[in-house]
Design an enzyme around this catalytic site. Structure first.
Site, PDB file in Angstrom:
ATOM      1  N   CYS A  67      26.535  29.079  93.106  1.00 36.05           N
ATOM      2  CA  CYS A  67      26.217  28.593  91.757  1.00 36.05           C
ATOM      3  C   CYS A  67      27.363  28.812  90.771  1.00 36.05           C
ATOM      4  O   CYS A  67      27.791  27.892  90.080  1.00 36.05           O
ATOM      5  CB  CYS A  67      24.928  29.212  91.243  1.00 36.05           C
ATOM      6  SG  CYS A  67      24.961  31.009  91.057  1.00 36.05           S
ATOM      7  N   HIS A 121      21.802  33.627  88.797  1.00 37.04           N
ATOM      8  CA  HIS A 121      22.000  32.194  89.012  1.00 37.04           C
ATOM      9  C   HIS A 121      22.439  31.533  87.709  1.00 37.04           C
ATOM     10  O   HIS A 121      22.041  31.956  86.622  1.00 37.04           O
ATOM     11  CB  HIS A 121      20.705  31.558  89.521  1.00 37.04           C
ATOM     12  CG  HIS A 121      20.899  30.168  90.043  1.00 37.04           C
ATOM     13  ND1 HIS A 121      21.611  29.895  91.179  1.00 37.04           N
ATOM     14  CD2 HIS A 121      20.472  28.977  89.551  1.00 37.04           C
ATOM     15  CE1 HIS A 121      21.607  28.590  91.387  1.00 37.04           C
ATOM     16  NE2 HIS A 121      20.929  28.004  90.408  1.00 37.04           N
ATOM     17  N   HIS A 137      23.369  22.351  89.318  1.00 33.12           N
ATOM     18  CA  HIS A 137      23.757  23.662  89.845  1.00 33.12           C
ATOM     19  C   HIS A 137      23.904  23.568  91.355  1.00 33.12           C
ATOM     20  O   HIS A 137      23.549  22.558  91.959  1.00 33.12           O
ATOM     21  CB  HIS A 137      22.713  24.713  89.471  1.00 33.12           C
ATOM     22  CG  HIS A 137      21.353  24.442  90.032  1.00 33.12           C
ATOM     23  ND1 HIS A 137      20.674  25.337  90.808  1.00 33.12           N
ATOM     24  CD2 HIS A 137      20.529  23.348  89.946  1.00 33.12           C
ATOM     25  CE1 HIS A 137      19.502  24.831  91.164  1.00 33.12           C
ATOM     26  NE2 HIS A 137      19.393  23.631  90.647  1.00 33.12           N
TER      27      HIS A 137
END
Length: 181
Positions: A67, A121, A137
């Protein structure tokens, strides 16, 4: 080119407050059309060009992205240097309320453990509407893809939104005509 980028950064910092007021007044259109930097459109187009690239833990290249590696790769293409690691990226920029989010802002989440308070994340906001926030993402279960903050999984893990465009050092690494879209 560097002068144009520098002047654009100055204009964004002075125009964000007035743009935010315009955005709140208009509830029929998505806010993506109001973002003051054309570089954001180029950034989002570049990110879109990498849809479906595979996930790779620790990856930050077209052979696979995690990510934060994906976010870093996209921003670096436009001369904006971010650290690798979602927690490290969360330390940069100004925190923005969900209602003030704009395309190009970073969105942060807890990792797999929704009970944790640790950032695990990150994604890039691509579109903001009255009832949704869409982001791109690199996810371990699908690679580079779009998702919505309002989905159960991401809503429960949401931590914050940070604005970094216009705040980072702009170091041109490519000629302007090499930007995609």
């Amino acid at each position: 080119m560097l002068k144009k980028i520098f002047l654009t950064c100055i204009l964004i910092t002075s125009g964000i407050a007035s743009k935010a007021q315009q955005i709140r007044k208009d509830t029929t259109e998505t806010r993506s059309s109001y973002h003051p930097l054309s570089i954001v459109n180029n950034l989002l187009g570049f990110a879109h060009d990498h849809l479906h690239f595979r996930y790779r833990s620790g990856g930050s290249s077209t052979s696979g992205f995690d990510c934060s590696g994906f976010v870093r790769y996209c921003f670096r293409n436009f001369g904006m240097m971010l650290p690798h690691g979602s927690a490290a990226q969360s330390l940069i920029g100004d925190e923005i309320a969900k209602a003030e989010a704009l395309p190009g802002d970073l969105i942060f989440f807890k990792g797999h453990n929704s009970g944790s308070s640790r950032i695990g994340h990150v994604g890039i906001i691509t579109e903001v509407g009255d009832t949704y926030i869409k982001f791109i993402h690199s996810a371990w279960n699908g690679g580079v893809r779009y998702d919505y903050l309002e989905s159960d999984y991401y809503r429960r893990r949401f931590i914050s939104i940070k604005r970094v465009v216009g705040l980072l050092d702009m170091v041109p690494q490519r000629k302007a005509n090499s930007f995609k879209k």
